[in-house]
Structures are given as C-alpha cells and as structure tokens.
Scaffold this active site. Structure first.
Site, PDB file in Angstrom:
ATOM      1  N   GLU A   9     -43.057  43.530 -48.200  1.00  0.00           N
ATOM      2  CA  GLU A   9     -43.555  42.382 -48.972  1.00  0.00           C
ATOM      3  C   GLU A   9     -43.992  41.203 -48.115  1.00  0.00           C
ATOM      4  OE1 GLU A   9     -41.607  41.991 -52.769  1.00  0.00           O
ATOM      5  OE2 GLU A   9     -42.185  39.894 -52.892  1.00  0.00           O
TER       6      GLU A   9
ATOM      7  N   ARG B 112     -47.506  43.290 -51.741  1.00  0.00           N
ATOM      8  CA  ARG B 112     -46.399  43.742 -52.610  1.00  0.00           C
ATOM      9  C   ARG B 112     -45.923  42.640 -53.556  1.00  0.00           C
ATOM     10  NH1 ARG B 112     -41.185  47.660 -51.068  1.00  0.00           N
ATOM     11  NH2 ARG B 112     -40.390  47.700 -53.189  1.00  0.00           N
TER      12      ARG B 112
ATOM     13  N   HIS C 203     -43.017  37.771 -63.331  1.00  0.00           N
ATOM     14  CA  HIS C 203     -41.593  37.668 -62.980  1.00  0.00           C
ATOM     15  C   HIS C 203     -41.082  36.234 -62.923  1.00  0.00           C
ATOM     16  CE1 HIS C 203     -40.469  41.859 -61.292  1.00  0.00           C
ATOM     17  NE2 HIS C 203     -41.358  41.964 -62.243  1.00  0.00           N
TER      18      HIS C 203
ATOM     19  N   ASN D  97     -44.914  41.263 -58.736  1.00  0.00           N
ATOM     20  CA  ASN D  97     -44.094  40.307 -59.484  1.00  0.00           C
ATOM     21  C   ASN D  97     -44.863  39.601 -60.597  1.00  0.00           C
ATOM     22  OD1 ASN D  97     -41.711  40.690 -57.916  1.00  0.00           O
ATOM     23  ND2 ASN D  97     -42.653  39.506 -56.278  1.00  0.00           N
TER      24      ASN D  97
ATOM     25  N   ARG E 182     -24.851  52.513 -40.783  1.00  0.00           N
ATOM     26  CA  ARG E 182     -26.181  51.874 -40.628  1.00  0.00           C
ATOM     27  C   ARG E 182     -27.324  52.690 -41.212  1.00  0.00           C
ATOM     28  NH1 ARG E 182     -23.898  50.686 -35.576  1.00  0.00           N
ATOM     29  NH2 ARG E 182     -23.024  48.600 -35.615  1.00  0.00           N
TER      30      ARG E 182
ATOM     31  N   HIS F   9     -34.655  42.605 -68.790  1.00  0.00           N
ATOM     32  CA  HIS F   9     -35.612  42.275 -67.728  1.00  0.00           C
ATOM     33  C   HIS F   9     -37.051  42.635 -68.142  1.00  0.00           C
ATOM     34  CE1 HIS F   9     -37.275  41.813 -63.732  1.00  0.00           C
ATOM     35  NE2 HIS F   9     -37.725  43.053 -63.780  1.00  0.00           N
TER      36      HIS F   9
ATOM     37  N   LYS G 170     -36.313  48.974 -52.295  1.00  0.00           N
ATOM     38  CA  LYS G 170     -35.557  47.715 -52.384  1.00  0.00           C
ATOM     39  C   LYS G 170     -34.178  48.031 -52.951  1.00  0.00           C
ATOM     40  CE  LYS G 170     -39.071  44.151 -52.961  1.00  0.00           C
ATOM     41  NZ  LYS G 170     -39.576  43.078 -53.855  1.00  0.00           N
TER      42      LYS G 170
ATOM     43  N   LYS H  39     -47.642  52.044 -57.588  1.00  0.00           N
ATOM     44  CA  LYS H  39     -46.635  51.316 -56.788  1.00  0.00           C
ATOM     45  C   LYS H  39     -46.521  51.924 -55.392  1.00  0.00           C
ATOM     46  CE  LYS H  39     -42.059  49.337 -56.580  1.00  0.00           C
ATOM     47  NZ  LYS H  39     -40.774  49.046 -57.210  1.00  0.00           N
TER      48      LYS H  39
ATOM     49  N   GLU I 124     -42.890  47.606 -67.665  1.00  0.00           N
ATOM     50  CA  GLU I 124     -43.147  47.784 -66.228  1.00  0.00           C
ATOM     51  C   GLU I 124     -44.343  48.712 -65.991  1.00  0.00           C
ATOM     52  OE1 GLU I 124     -41.859  46.056 -63.905  1.00  0.00           O
ATOM     53  OE2 GLU I 124     -39.957  45.301 -64.674  1.00  0.00           O
TER      54      GLU I 124
ATOM     55  N   HIS J 112     -38.057  35.712 -65.084  1.00  0.00           N
ATOM     56  CA  HIS J 112     -36.713  35.413 -64.556  1.00  0.00           C
ATOM     57  C   HIS J 112     -36.170  34.132 -65.167  1.00  0.00           C
ATOM     58  CE1 HIS J 112     -36.983  38.007 -60.654  1.00  0.00           C
ATOM     59  NE2 HIS J 112     -36.576  38.696 -61.696  1.00  0.00           N
TER      60      HIS J 112
HETATM   61  N1  LIG Z   1     -35.112  47.872 -56.573  1.00  0.00           N
HETATM   62  C1  LIG Z   1     -36.160  47.492 -57.252  1.00  0.00           C
HETATM   63  O1  LIG Z   1     -37.306  47.530 -56.773  1.00  0.00           O
HETATM   64  C2  LIG Z   1     -35.957  46.999 -58.659  1.00  0.00           C
HETATM   65  C3  LIG Z   1     -37.088  46.825 -59.500  1.00  0.00           C
HETATM   66  C4  LIG Z   1     -36.851  46.446 -60.818  1.00  0.00           C
HETATM   67  C5  LIG Z   1     -35.548  46.239 -61.277  1.00  0.00           C
HETATM   68  N2  LIG Z   1     -34.513  46.401 -60.423  1.00  0.00           N
HETATM   69  C6  LIG Z   1     -33.119  46.230 -60.875  1.00  0.00           C
HETATM   70  O2  LIG Z   1     -32.867  47.215 -61.858  1.00  0.00           O
HETATM   71  C7  LIG Z   1     -31.847  46.737 -62.731  1.00  0.00           C
HETATM   72  C8  LIG Z   1     -32.263  47.032 -64.153  1.00  0.00           C
HETATM   73  O3  LIG Z   1     -32.395  48.434 -64.289  1.00  0.00           O
HETATM   74  P1  LIG Z   1     -32.336  49.152 -65.726  1.00  0.00           P
HETATM   75  O4  LIG Z   1     -33.270  48.472 -66.646  1.00  0.00           O
HETATM   76  O5  LIG Z   1     -32.509  50.596 -65.473  1.00  0.00           O
HETATM   77  O6  LIG Z   1     -30.877  48.776 -66.254  1.00  0.00           O
HETATM   78  P2  LIG Z   1     -29.461  49.512 -66.166  1.00  0.00           P
HETATM   79  O7  LIG Z   1     -29.308  50.272 -64.932  1.00  0.00           O
HETATM   80  O8  LIG Z   1     -28.446  48.478 -66.492  1.00  0.00           O
HETATM   81  O9  LIG Z   1     -29.559  50.536 -67.401  1.00  0.00           O
HETATM   82  C9  LIG Z   1     -29.711  50.028 -68.710  1.00  0.00           C
HETATM   83  C10 LIG Z   1     -28.628  50.601 -69.655  1.00  0.00           C
HETATM   84  O10 LIG Z   1     -28.973  51.945 -70.001  1.00  0.00           O
HETATM   85  C11 LIG Z   1     -27.881  52.814 -69.738  1.00  0.00           C
HETATM   86  N3  LIG Z   1     -28.464  54.108 -69.414  1.00  0.00           N
HETATM   87  C12 LIG Z   1     -29.081  54.462 -68.259  1.00  0.00           C
HETATM   88  N4  LIG Z   1     -29.649  55.670 -68.384  1.00  0.00           N
HETATM   89  C13 LIG Z   1     -29.362  56.107 -69.630  1.00  0.00           C
HETATM   90  C14 LIG Z   1     -29.690  57.278 -70.353  1.00  0.00           C
HETATM   91  N5  LIG Z   1     -30.453  58.244 -69.821  1.00  0.00           N
HETATM   92  N6  LIG Z   1     -29.221  57.420 -71.616  1.00  0.00           N
HETATM   93  C15 LIG Z   1     -28.475  56.427 -72.174  1.00  0.00           C
HETATM   94  N7  LIG Z   1     -28.177  55.271 -71.558  1.00  0.00           N
HETATM   95  C16 LIG Z   1     -28.610  55.123 -70.298  1.00  0.00           C
HETATM   96  C17 LIG Z   1     -27.140  52.139 -68.604  1.00  0.00           C
HETATM   97  O11 LIG Z   1     -25.819  52.606 -68.493  1.00  0.00           O
HETATM   98  C18 LIG Z   1     -27.245  50.677 -69.030  1.00  0.00           C
HETATM   99  O12 LIG Z   1     -26.289  50.380 -70.023  1.00  0.00           O
HETATM  100  C19 LIG Z   1     -31.656  45.265 -62.421  1.00  0.00           C
HETATM  101  O13 LIG Z   1     -30.471  45.086 -61.692  1.00  0.00           O
HETATM  102  C20 LIG Z   1     -32.863  44.907 -61.550  1.00  0.00           C
HETATM  103  O14 LIG Z   1     -32.575  43.884 -60.627  1.00  0.00           O
HETATM  104  C21 LIG Z   1     -34.692  46.785 -59.137  1.00  0.00           C
END
Ligand SMILES: NC(=O)c1ccc[n+]([C@@H]2O[C@H](COP(=O)([O-])OP(=O)(O)OC[C@H]3O[C@@H](n4cnc5c(N)ncnc54)[C@H](O)[C@@H]3O)[C@@H](O)[C@H]2O)c1
Length: 355
Positions: free
Chosen positions: A234, A238, A245, A242, A118, A262, A140, A224, A182, A249
């Site tokens: 949220e 918060r 978004h 978006n 938990r 994204h 999140k 943020k 972002e 999306h």
């Molecule tokens: N929790 C939140 O508040 C929140 C906010 C925005 C997005 N997200 C989530 O984040 C995800 C997207 O994250 P992302 O854009 O980081 O994508 P990702 O984690 O898929 O990374 C993008 C690509 O880059 C590669 N990579 C990562 N670091 C690297 C590095 N230093 N050198 C070379 N390659 C590298 C990864 O392996 C992947 O292929 C989505 O699932 C989205 O829903 C969450």
C-alpha cells in the site's frame, strides 16, 4: 471451480473458489509441507465445518485452537494463546496454520503465522463472503488495540486460499449482504465492465445462486489480486481499495461497532463518497444513482443513520490512517470504475454531504 492467481514472484499463491473444496484431501496434502498443522477457528464456525475439514486432513497430524466469536476477541492476548498452542504442538519452521472462519479468524491466524518463528505457512479457508472476496486475499493480518481497529499487524501472504462456496449456505443473510458490498466496491473502484455485469446479475446474486456467485467472487478476487501484485504494501494504488472506508469507519465507530456491519458501513460510505465526488464536480449524479440502485437491489443500506451528528462523524474521519497532518485525504471517484485518491478535501464539503 475458478482459480485466481495472486502474482507475487516467490510468494505467489492460488485462490481456489468452488463448492466442496474443504474435504478434498489430495489438495490439502499438496499444500502442507511439514508435520505440524494447527487449525484456528471459532466457536460458531468449528461446530459447522471442522468435521468436513477433518476429512480433508485425513492422514495428516493436526490440532485445533478455537477462539470466542466476535470482533472484540481480535486481540493481542489471543495471538499469544494461538502461539502457545503452536508451542504445545511442538511446531517447527515448516508448520502450517489453517484459518477456518471469517475475516476476524483469518486476520488473527495470519498474524500468528507471521509471528511464529518469524513466519510460517498459513492457508486461508474463508467462511464468510466478505472473507472470500476481500480479507483472505492480499496478506494483511492483524489485531485491534484498545486505541483503534487493526492498529497492529503484519503483511504476511497465505500459501493458498480455499474458498468453498458450500460454506456460505449457513451464513446469515445480513452477513452475506455485507460481503456483497465488498464485491460492488471492487467494481466501483476500477472495473466498470464488472459493475455492469453486477447490474445484470443482481437478482440472482441476492438469492445466492451458485454460478453467478462463484463468478462474482472470482472477479472481485482477480481485481484485488491485480492491485496487490502491483502494490503489495500500500504505497499507492492499494489505497484505492478503501473507497467508502473513511466514511464507513466513522459510521462503524460512531455506532460502537454494534449498529452496522463493516460491509454496511462500506455501502453507505461509498454512496457518501460518490455524493462528495459529485459536489466537487468530479462525477455525475447518474453515477451515484447507478451505485445506489445496485446496492438497494442487493439488500444493502445506502443512507446513514440520522442518529450521529455530522460534526461527530467528521471528528472521527479526521483520525483516519490515510490523512496527513491537518488535511483530509479521501478515496473519491470520477464515475464508475474510476476511483482516485484526493488530498486536501475541504471539511465544509464533507459536512455538506453528511448533513
Ligand atoms: N485483512 C484484510 O485485508 C481485511 C479486509 C477486510 C476486512 N478485514 C477484517 O475482517 C473482519 C470482518 O470479517 P467478517 O465480516 O468475515 O466477520 P467475522 O469474521 O466476524 O464473521 C461474521 C460472523 O459470521 C460468523 N460466520 C462465519 N462464517 C460463517 C458461516 N459459514 N456460517 C455461519 N456463520 C458464519 C462468524 O462466526 C461471525 O459471527 C474485521 O475484523 C475486518 O477488520 C480484513
């Protein structure tokens, strides 16, 4: 190095931003309370950076669990596998998960940490720009379901965020630019001075110059962190995070998550939100133009692909989590730095902007 504090009373934590933090063993020792550490990463990032992290963890007992790379692996089944890895480690309540990766790894490792007994500690080590400025901060966590993205999850704040900017050296250019979207988003929502700063530093940011990059990451995280401190789960403010978004999306889903990233969806989505705000008399064409120009200079798209019919995109927008029955609820703006939630937006206006 820059430090940003996320102020959440008993669950406050620092975001450290700077080069070379990964191998700083004193910092790691100060953060880890128990004897069990599980590093969760993926098959792309681990070969690049697990050795450097191992130096930092020298003297501590740790194990690693590697996920396959990609959004399609952000599943419940993989949460089960991470939890089994914790079980094999004999992890107790003072165990800690370290998430070494982009947003996909961070969201999953955080969700597993929320579930094990938990809730145990987890530390975010974001390796993409998007994760450094957005997903690693704010707590999140979650996974995708066959019916939709990020539908299952938990709020679970990390114990710290360690953003080592050296790690961005290997990030593909397109992923880097998606992260910049972002950064722009934070400024566009609520920080006009930051927006003007980005206009002044767009060229050096686009070429990843270290000093402006660290400042941009810190400013976005600070913005943020403020929003999260005021509205952690949220209930109101918060939702402003978006901006772009709902449009974004829809564009991502229409392209089966393989056409655009994204961050690219957010870039185009922000422009569409700005145009809709203009149409509704909330903001001026000058505001839209400043946004378009900045995104262009950072190498981001500002127009949607003509491949998808406006009516199809509108259908997808109707499914957005922010909507209430029968009406569209969107984040729009009254100009740079002044986003707001607008309910009851007429679908004809949305179609006109998509057309
Ligand atoms: N929790 C939140 O508040 C929140 C906010 C925005 C997005 N997200 C989530 O984040 C995800 C997207 O994250 P992302 O854009 O980081 O994508 P990702 O984690 O898929 O990374 C993008 C690509 O880059 C590669 N990579 C990562 N670091 C690297 C590095 N230093 N050198 C070379 N390659 C590298 C990864 O392996 C992947 O292929 C989505 O699932 C989205 O829903 C969450």
């Amino acid at each position: 190095m820059e430090t940003v504090d996320v102020d959440l009373a008993g669950r406050s934590y620092p975001v450290w931003i700077g080069p070379g933090l990964l191998a700083d063993s004193e910092r790691w020792r100060s953060m880890i309370r128990g004897r069990h550490v599980l590093v969760v990463s993926n098959t792309t990032v681990a070969p690049l950076y697990l050795d450097a992290l191992a130096q930092g963890l020298d003297g501590l007992r740790w194990a690693s669990y590697l996920l396959d790379d990609g959004e399609t692996h952000k599943t419940f089944a993989n949460i089960g596998r991470i939890l089994e890895a914790l079980g094999e480690l004999g992890a107790t309540r003072d165990a800690c998960i370290i998430a070494l990766g982009g947003g996909v790894v961070g969201d999953m490792a955080g969700f597993a940490a929320a579930c094990w007994m938990r809730g145990i500690d987890f530390i975010q080590v974001p390796t993409t720009l998007l994760a450094m400025v957005d997903s690693s901060v704010g707590g999140k966590t979650g996974v995708n379901l066959p019916t939709g993205k990020n539908l299952a999850g938990a709020f679970h704040q990390p114990r710290a965020v360690v953003a080592d900017t050296y790690l961005l050296d290997t990030l593909p250019q397109r992923e880097f630019q998606a992260g910049l979207a972002e950064v722009v988003k934070g400024a566009a929502i609520g920080d006009p001075a930051f927006f003007a700063w980005l206009e002044d530093h767009a060229d050096t940011l686009a070429t990843r110059e270290t000093r402006p990059l660290i400042e941009a990451i810190a400013r976005k995280c600070r913005y943020k962190a403020g929003v999260v401190a005021r509205d952690e789960t949220e209930q109101g403010e918060r939702a402003l995070l978006n901006l772009g978004h709902t449009f974004g999306h829809a564009l991502e889903t229409a392209g089966n998550y393989s056409e655009i990233l994204h961050g690219e969806g957010v870039a185009v989505g922000m422009v569409l939100a700005a145009r809709l705000s203009e149409r509704l008399g909330m903001a001026t064409a000058d505001d839209t133009q400043r946004l378009v120009t900045l995104l262009h200079r950072l190498g981001l798209p500002t127009e949607r692909s003509p491949r998808h019919a406006p009516t199809r995109l509108l259908d997808l927008m109707r499914l957005d989590k922010k909507n209430t029955a029968g009406t569209l609820r969107l984040i729009l703006w009254r100009g740079i730095g002044r986003a707001e939630i607008v309910s009851g937006v007429a679908e004809d206006d949305v179609l006109a902007v998509l057309g």
